[in-house]
Design a protein around this motif. Sequence first.
Motif, PDB file in Angstrom:
ATOM      1  N   UNK A 193     -28.138  66.100 -41.034  1.00 16.86           N
ATOM      2  CA  UNK A 193     -29.442  66.592 -41.277  1.00 16.86           C
ATOM      3  C   UNK A 193     -30.369  66.995 -42.175  1.00 16.86           C
ATOM      4  N   UNK A 194     -29.243  67.905 -42.958  1.00 13.26           N
ATOM      5  CA  UNK A 194     -29.976  68.356 -43.893  1.00 13.26           C
ATOM      6  C   UNK A 194     -30.782  67.516 -45.074  1.00 13.26           C
ATOM      7  N   UNK A 195     -29.834  65.965 -45.043  1.00  9.80           N
ATOM      8  CA  UNK A 195     -30.552  65.388 -45.712  1.00  9.80           C
ATOM      9  C   UNK A 195     -31.745  64.315 -45.528  1.00  9.80           C
TER      10      UNK A 195
ATOM     11  N   UNK B 206     -17.066  55.832 -38.894  1.00  7.21           N
ATOM     12  CA  UNK B 206     -18.123  56.233 -37.759  1.00  7.21           C
ATOM     13  C   UNK B 206     -19.631  56.556 -38.561  1.00  7.21           C
ATOM     14  N   UNK B 207     -20.993  57.056 -38.403  1.00  8.67           N
ATOM     15  CA  UNK B 207     -21.932  57.371 -38.775  1.00  8.67           C
ATOM     16  C   UNK B 207     -21.725  58.665 -40.134  1.00  8.67           C
ATOM     17  N   UNK B 208     -20.614  59.379 -39.459  1.00  4.47           N
ATOM     18  CA  UNK B 208     -20.802  60.892 -40.206  1.00  4.47           C
ATOM     19  C   UNK B 208     -20.132  60.739 -41.621  1.00  4.47           C
ATOM     20  N   UNK B 209     -18.857  59.590 -40.986  1.00  4.07           N
ATOM     21  CA  UNK B 209     -17.594  59.388 -42.433  1.00  4.07           C
ATOM     22  C   UNK B 209     -18.448  58.340 -43.412  1.00  4.07           C
ATOM     23  N   UNK B 210     -19.477  57.515 -43.015  1.00  3.12           N
ATOM     24  CA  UNK B 210     -19.587  56.288 -44.037  1.00  3.12           C
ATOM     25  C   UNK B 210     -20.495  57.864 -44.656  1.00  3.12           C
ATOM     26  N   UNK B 211     -21.275  58.656 -44.170  1.00  2.00           N
ATOM     27  CA  UNK B 211     -22.105  59.069 -44.921  1.00  2.00           C
ATOM     28  C   UNK B 211     -21.130  60.268 -46.117  1.00  2.00           C
TER      29      UNK B 211
ATOM     30  N   UNK C 290     -24.794  50.389 -40.168  1.00  2.00           N
ATOM     31  CA  UNK C 290     -25.613  50.343 -39.050  1.00  2.00           C
ATOM     32  C   UNK C 290     -25.160  51.952 -38.315  1.00  2.00           C
ATOM     33  N   UNK C 291     -23.644  51.844 -37.540  1.00  2.00           N
ATOM     34  CA  UNK C 291     -23.789  52.676 -37.189  1.00  2.00           C
ATOM     35  C   UNK C 291     -24.442  54.275 -38.090  1.00  2.00           C
ATOM     36  N   UNK C 292     -24.358  54.371 -39.068  1.00  2.00           N
ATOM     37  CA  UNK C 292     -25.428  55.209 -40.059  1.00  2.00           C
ATOM     38  C   UNK C 292     -26.842  55.868 -39.521  1.00  2.00           C
ATOM     39  N   UNK C 293     -27.046  54.407 -40.780  1.00  2.00           N
ATOM     40  CA  UNK C 293     -28.484  54.459 -40.316  1.00  2.00           C
ATOM     41  C   UNK C 293     -29.484  54.433 -38.968  1.00  2.00           C
ATOM     42  N   UNK C 294     -28.706  53.653 -37.725  1.00  2.00           N
ATOM     43  CA  UNK C 294     -29.122  53.665 -36.619  1.00  2.00           C
ATOM     44  C   UNK C 294     -29.013  55.437 -36.098  1.00  2.00           C
ATOM     45  N   UNK C 295     -27.830  56.298 -36.565  1.00  2.00           N
ATOM     46  CA  UNK C 295     -27.993  57.635 -35.993  1.00  2.00           C
ATOM     47  C   UNK C 295     -29.243  58.272 -37.253  1.00  2.00           C
ATOM     48  N   UNK C 296     -29.364  58.021 -38.035  1.00  2.00           N
ATOM     49  CA  UNK C 296     -30.525  59.113 -38.923  1.00  2.00           C
ATOM     50  C   UNK C 296     -31.732  58.243 -38.174  1.00  2.00           C
ATOM     51  N   UNK C 297     -31.491  57.269 -38.251  1.00  2.00           N
ATOM     52  CA  UNK C 297     -32.763  56.476 -37.935  1.00  2.00           C
ATOM     53  C   UNK C 297     -33.813  56.943 -36.056  1.00  2.00           C
ATOM     54  N   UNK C 298     -32.854  57.415 -35.538  1.00  2.00           N
ATOM     55  CA  UNK C 298     -32.861  57.987 -34.032  1.00  2.00           C
ATOM     56  C   UNK C 298     -33.413  59.519 -34.405  1.00  2.00           C
TER      57      UNK C 298
END
Length: 398
Positions: A77-79, A118-123, A134-142
């Motif tokens: 979120x900070x990113x 997961x999205x969080x662990x990818x980050x 894709x999981x990370x990008x979709x979570x951030x884009x949404x």
Amino acid sequence: MSRFLKTGVVVLMAATIAVLLGACSSMPSVAELEALPMPQPSHQQLERVLSGRGLVDDTDAVILPAEDVFALSEPMREFLERYVSRRAGDGTKLRQLLQAIFHKGVLGLEYDPFKTYTAGDTFLNQEGNCLSFTLMFVAMARALSIDVYINEVDVPPIWEMQDRDTFVFYKHVNAVVNLKRGESKVVDLNLEDYDVNYRQRRISDRLATAQYYNNRGVQFFYQDEFPEAFRHLRKAIELEPDVSYLWGSLGSLYRRAGLLREAEIAYLQALRLSHRDFVALSNLGRVYTQLGEPDKAGQFHRLAKSFRETNPYYRYNQAKEAFDAGDPEAALALVKDAIRRYRKEHRFHHLAAVIHYRLGNMKQARSSLKYAAKVALDESVSGRYRHKLDKLVAASGS
């Protein structure tokens, strides 16, 4: 435009143990399938393979994982707050997000086909495969209110040349962003695995989550951590019980553990859900060989051989192997056979052009390149072929 964006109407996961065949593949006939010894698993048999008996110490104490694979961590979120302007339009937000993700001085995400997170662990780890990204990008884009969904792509089968009976099917996933005025953009971590010519479809978050658990299960599978592999594969099936290749993965786990009757049941269930799951068909043949049932094994093996010999991508891979081995004449015959079976794959025509060029057949090389450019739906790929064609015409003076 960033190299990670592709304009398209959209429609690895990195490797999974099984998946679907493209429309151009030569599939068994209904009569051939009906002739195979494929009894439908009973409810009791399915309960047995879903219990983990033989894989876990206490089947009554199995706790399935429950991860929120799309969850945003506080650092994520900070990113977003730091690098993306929420007041900008979606196109600008998308560009800013991708620049921040891939810029070496910011997140600098690296591609690793063997890492599923997961999205969080990818980050956190700053690496991952196509599914992880894709999981990370979709979570951030949404989180930025960008309209995005997950796109599944059927990548052509790949044969491992060290073992001609082994063929590997991959599923590839990426994200599709819907912008204003009907424009869509494909966002992909590894564009080498993507082609707009491939069959592709929108999938649900639930199926993407099941694929995550499948991939994690396969990772534990190859580490011989059978209890963890079972927990993750069982979770995948709990989420999507009607997806054949998830049962195929469970069958492969039982087979690796030496529990052949359980493997048989899982593969039979995969085939009950989809007769087009050729990986399950092939694996059943191997199970029956190990069980000492040669008649059953022979039926499955003959079907696998028939599929292999008539599949255009197998012929294409053979052609590449022959060409690399210094036998362009054999390579040409093989790639011509691939083209005869499926004319709409631009890679086949490009390889034919390369072989013709090596043999000094300039007219045929130009013709093959021209056709490759014609059937390539991706304009950038088609443009590369046209550029090569122009250079070839200039060099040959005609």
